[in-house]
Structure formats: C-alpha cells, structure tokens
Design an enzyme around this catalytic site. Structure first.
Site, mmCIF file in Angstrom:
data_model
loop_
_atom_site.group_PDB
_atom_site.id
_atom_site.type_symbol
_atom_site.label_atom_id
_atom_site.label_comp_id
_atom_site.label_asym_id
_atom_site.label_seq_id
_atom_site.Cartn_x
_atom_site.Cartn_y
_atom_site.Cartn_z
ATOM 1 N N ASP A 1 0.781 -1.304 -0.056
ATOM 2 C CA ASP A 1 0.133 0.065 -0.127
ATOM 3 C C ASP A 1 0.875 1.000 -0.065
ATOM 4 O O ASP A 1 1.515 1.605 1.014
ATOM 5 C CB ASP A 1 -0.942 0.123 1.242
ATOM 6 N N ASP B 1 -2.103 6.255 -6.560
ATOM 7 C CA ASP B 1 -2.189 5.224 -5.634
ATOM 8 C C ASP B 1 -2.146 3.726 -5.961
ATOM 9 O O ASP B 1 -2.578 3.508 -7.206
ATOM 10 C CB ASP B 1 -3.511 5.424 -4.875
#
Ligand code: NAG
Ligand code: NAG
Ligand code: NAG
Ligand code: NAG
Ligand code: NAG
Ligand code: NAG
Ligand code: NAG
Ligand code: NAG
Length: 468
Positions: free
Chosen positions: A143, A346
């Site tokens: 992440d 992202d």
C-alpha cells in the site's frame, strides 16, 4: 544492513495463480496513431498471460489479491460489486485524510462520519515477506497510501480475522523486541497511524485506524524482516497486532509504502534510498515486479513528473494532472478543474477518480469514438459499458494523461477497462462527488507501466511497456 548487489536490486515479482499456464495465442497490439486495436480476449481476466516478465532478478512474489486468494486459500472468484465498494470506501478514506489535513480537523473526528471504511484493505496487490527468526512467511497487502507495516500477532486479544497463513507468534522468534513508550519512534507514531500511542507495562501500544471499522492494534515492536536471503532488514519497526478488525481479505496485514518515518520506504532508506518502482501487469495471470533502489529501473525511457504535496498530507504521492486526450484530441477541460483539489497516484485504488467536469468530457469523447459498439448497462458508478460478446477485436481511442513536466502517458488497452463479463466491459473511470475532491490515479490505469517513485528526487516516472 544488506549490501549485496541483489539488495541494491531488490525485485518483487507480481504474478498470479495461473502463472504456469501459457497461451498459444500471441497478443497482437496494433497502434494506428490515435487508436489501438486489440483482441477482446486479451482483456478478459480469464485470458492466459502472454506478457513476458522483464525481471529475472525478482526475489519476492507480489500478486494480485484475487490471484493470491486462489493460491493461498479458497477466496472464491472476483466479486465485482465488492471491488467497487472497496474502491469507493478507499476513495472516501483518502479524501477524508487529505481534506482533514487541509482543514486541520483530526483524522479520527471525521473518520467517524464515514459510512463504510475498508481503507487499505481494498489494496489490490500483495507481497510475501519473511518475519522473525526463524523466518515465517506472511502475505501482506502492499500500500502506497498508508505508512505502518503490521501483521496479526499471537496472542489475539479481543479479535483477529481469519488469515491464510499461521498468525505470527513473537514468543517463537528470537529477534522480536518491544519498543518502549519513550522511544522516539513511539512518539512519532501518530502521523503514521492517525491515533496517539498508549503505554502498557512501558511498552508502546499502537492503533492504526483506517476509518470507522478497520483497525489494527497491538504492540509496536522491532523484528528482522527478510525479503530475500541477502535482503534482510534488522530492527524493522512494525505493528504486532493483537486486535485486528476489518475486511483484510484473509491476508496477514499491510506493507506500508507511504511517505512517513514509520513506512518501509523510510526505514529501508539506507539500503534503497527511498527509491522504488513497480509494474502492474496487464492481467492478474501475468508477472510484473516491484523493485527497490536507484539504478534498478529497467525501462529504456522514463518520463518524470514532479511529486507534489496535496494539502498538508505528505503521506500520499501527489501529482499534477494537466489534461486528458482521447484519440489524440485534447479534451476541453479548464486547468483549474484539475488544479483546484489536486491528484494523487495510488497503488490501492482500482479506478481513476476524476473531477466530475473532467469525467463528463472524457466519457463524452470516449462514447463518441466507441459509437459503433453496442453499449451495455452501467455497473454501479461505472456508467460507460460495452457488450463485446461475439466481437473478436476492438479498436479503441488512445486515452492520454498529461502531467506537469510536461509529460504525456498513453494508457495501455488493459488500462482502460474493467471487465465484469464479455457483455459488460466498462470504462474504468469514475467521477468524484464534486470538482473540489482530490483526484486519484488508480491502479488499472497504471497497468504495464514501470512506475518509479523517486522520493529524494521529488518525482514520479512512467516507463511504457514495463511488463507487457
Ligand atoms: C489458456 O491456456 C489453456 C492451456 O493452453 C487453454 O486450455 C485455455 O483455453 C486458454 N484460455 C484462454 C482464455 O485462452
Ligand atoms: C540480475 O542480477 C545479476 C547479479 O546481481 C546481474 O549480473 C544481472 O545483470 C541482473 N539481471 C537483470 C536482468 O537485471
Ligand atoms: C459480493 O459483494 C457484495 C457486497 O459486499 C455482497 O452483497 C454480495 O453478496 C457478494 N456476492 C457474492 C456472490 O458473494
Ligand atoms: C512485550 O510486551 C508485552 C507487554 O508488556 C509483554 O507481555 C511481552 O512479554 C513483551 N515481549 C518481549 C519479547 O519483551
Ligand atoms: C482502535 O481505534 C478504533 C477507531 O477509533 C476503535 O474502534 C478501536 O476500538 C480501537 N482499538 C483499540 C484496541 O483500542
Ligand atoms: C489510548 O488511550 C486513549 C484513552 O483511553 C484512547 O482514546 C486511544 O484510542 C488509545 N490509543 C491506542 C493506540 O490504543
Ligand atoms: C502543481 O499544480 C499546482 C496547482 O495548480 C501549482 O501551484 C504547482 O506549481 C504545480 N506544481 C508543479 C511542480 O508543476
Ligand atoms: C462506424 O462504422 C462506420 C461504417 O463501418 C464507419 O464509416 C465509421 O467510421 C465508424 N465510426 C467510428 C467512430 O469508428
């Protein structure tokens, strides 16, 4: 500190569950100026991978989570509705963190108002690392939008969710050590976890929250983190979570790569210089990579755009979108539509979320160029879908993103669509609620690019055909 060449060249494989299967068909991609022609079958998730990995020095496998689920445990087929819900929840989580940092409201206060909150659990790719002595394999969600690395730990107090691998037991590791409450890294924790640490028997207790439902709480500790036999990070600070709640999909925890002192990125700075790149493959059956360290980039030509800060939050990787073209024609979108709220790139969001004004222009131009194809009903907020059943090849307009630099990034055909079924293949973009919400450049659009995060250099690079 690991200092071998391999450590400088740490690479992680992105691959998936049908790795061993190879298709007899050759994926033919013809680029005709502003259009791309591809076989419809090459977009299907059930297609066999024909892409070749460019990375023979891969040391860890980084797998699309649906591939990993099939490999590790019976996670069932992709639930497209779930993908959408998790994506939306992550958008809310990111946007709340960014708007909090702009308005000065604490993360916690506004997180309580979120209707749903899967946060980083919607992250789409996982990596298997080794933890402890002797080392135990743990598969973590990867992440770029969060900082703390944590895994579920024994003894589970209150609650642990079910995970595929055995839960890590620190009492069976000779290299585990608690971090004391007075240690600077404990005092630094709030920026990485969004909550003040506490003290239990002078041991630092963290609670990393991802909104109103998901969290991991336990002892903040150090361990030996093994990526490969020659890539070993000692005294790596992580969360040993004894109370973990939320939908983390059966994986053992998170690997945090955001910009924060507690992130893997900053903790491995002496080895890798806060420099990493990855390539997300065109299909979950294909192999890609994640690599750490300067000089490990394989793309022959990279185009860089400056990394910018969005609001006060330096956690996320901000980039300036300056325009979008469809079929070589720039859309008429005022620059302020992008610059008002800004954008981040992202690893965890599936779709690209745009200001509604920009999305409307993109949709309209795309629909016009695709007018000869049969349209299909919308899939939730994905409102531009096509019925490609019985169609063998499609010719689609090239979608180009322009970023400060200036640079242009022509999306791969695999970076345009979300495949629900052959009769419902949707444009993989969604509008934000308002033009004032931050845009998110999602992971479908990043497919096949080598995406380089050069943090000291303050830039993000895109290299075409990184793993196609
Ligand atoms: C993938 O490869 C297998 C074995 O070669 C073949 O049986 C299968 O039909 C292929 N699948 C697709 C979608 O091409
Ligand atoms: C793989 O690593 C070896 C030894 O470190 C190096 O000599 C070789 O050039 C690397 N290959 C690639 C494709 O990076
Ligand atoms: C897919 O996910 C949605 C939302 O979580 C859920 O309501 C639905 O039952 C799931 N479908 C299947 C087939 O599991
Ligand atoms: C870490 O701290 C907890 C709580 O004080 C304690 O139960 C545990 O034994 C400690 N572990 C080690 C290795 O010191
Ligand atoms: C961690 O924070 C969340 C959100 O505030 C809360 O619901 C949860 O109870 C906390 N967990 C622990 C163990 O303190
Ligand atoms: C620490 O304790 C306070 C007060 O009980 C609580 O609000 C907070 O959530 C706790 N933090 C952690 C990390 O458990
Ligand atoms: C990014 O966009 C903002 C807002 O338009 C602008 O102030 C800033 O100078 C831009 N940064 C770069 C590096 O182009
Ligand atoms: C649609 O098909 C017609 C007839 O084949 C062709 O003339 C036209 O150029 C096509 N339009 C687009 C947008 O591809």
């Amino acid at each position: 500190m690991a200092s071998s060449l391999l450590s400088e060249l740490m690479r992680i494989l992105l691959c998936a569950f049908v790795l061993s299967v190879h298709s007899p068909f050759e994926k033919k991609v013809h680029v005709h100026g502003a259009e791309i022609t591809v076989p419809v079958s090459s977009l299907s998730p059930s297609a066999n991978c024909t892409a070749s990995t460019t990375n023979v020095n891969s040391t860890l496998k980084l797998v699309h989570k649906y591939g990993a689920r099939s490999q590790l445990f019976d996670g069932g087929p992709i639930n497209h509705t779930q993908v959408l819900l998790e994506d939306m929840a992550r958008v809310k989580w990111i946007q709340s963190k960014i708007s909090n940092s702009i308005s000065g409201i604490s993360d916690l206060e506004s997180a309580v108002n979120l209707p749903a909150s899967y946060g980083p659990s919607s992250s789409s790719y996982v990596v298997t690392i080794g933890l402890g002595t002797p080392t135990k394999d743990l598969t973590l969600l990867f992440d770029t939008g969060s900082a703390l690395t944590w895994t579920q730990c024994e003894p589970c107090i209150v609650s642990c969710y079910s995970q595929a691998e055995p839960i890590f037991d620190p009492s069976r590791s000779s290299s585990y050590a608690n971090i004391s409450c007075s240690a600077p890294s404990c005092l630094n924790l709030p920026s990485g976890t969004a909550q003040q640490p506490n003290c239990s028997d002078s041991t630092c207790v963290y609670n990393s929250t991802y909104g109103d439902q998901s969290f991991s709480s336990g002892f903040f500790a150090t361990e030996t983190l093994t990526l490969t036999p020659t890539d070993v990070i000692t005294n790596f600070e992580f969360g040993c979570g004894e109370d973990n709640e939320g939908t983390f999909n059966g994986f053992a925890g998170l690997l945090g790569l955001g910009r924060d002192p507690v992130s893997f990125l900053e903790q491995s700075a002496t080895q890798y210089g806060q420099y990493f790149s990855y390539c997300l493959p065109p299909l979950s059956s294909c192999t890609g990579y994640l690599t750490f360290g300067r000089g490990t980039v394989t793309s022959p030509s990279l185009n860089f755009t400056p990394m910018v800060t969005i609001g006060q939050s330096s956690l996320f990787y901000g980039i300036n979108i300056t325009g979008i073209s469809v079929g070589g024609n720039p859309l008429s979108i005022p620059l302020t539509v992008f610059s008002n709220a800004g954008a981040i790139i992202d690893s965890g969001n599936t779709f690209t979320h745009l200001p509604p004004t920009a999305y409307a222009a993109l949709r309209s131009a795309f629909q016009q160029a695709m007018a000869n194809y049969t349209s299909a009903p919308p899939f939730s907020q994905l409102d531009t879908c096509y019925d490609f059943s019985g169609v063998s090849t499609i010719t689609v307009p090239v979608i180009t993103f322009s970023f400060s630099g200036p640079i242009n990034v022509d999306l791969d055909a695999s970076g345009m669509f979300f495949w629900v079924s052959a009769s419902q293949v949707c444009l993989a973009f969604a509008p934000n609620i308002a033009d004032t919400s931050v845009s998110i450049y999602g992971n479908i659009q990043q497919r096949t690019f080598e995406v380089v995060y050069d943090v000291p250099g303050g830039q993000i690079g895109f290299g075409a055909q990184g793993c196609s």
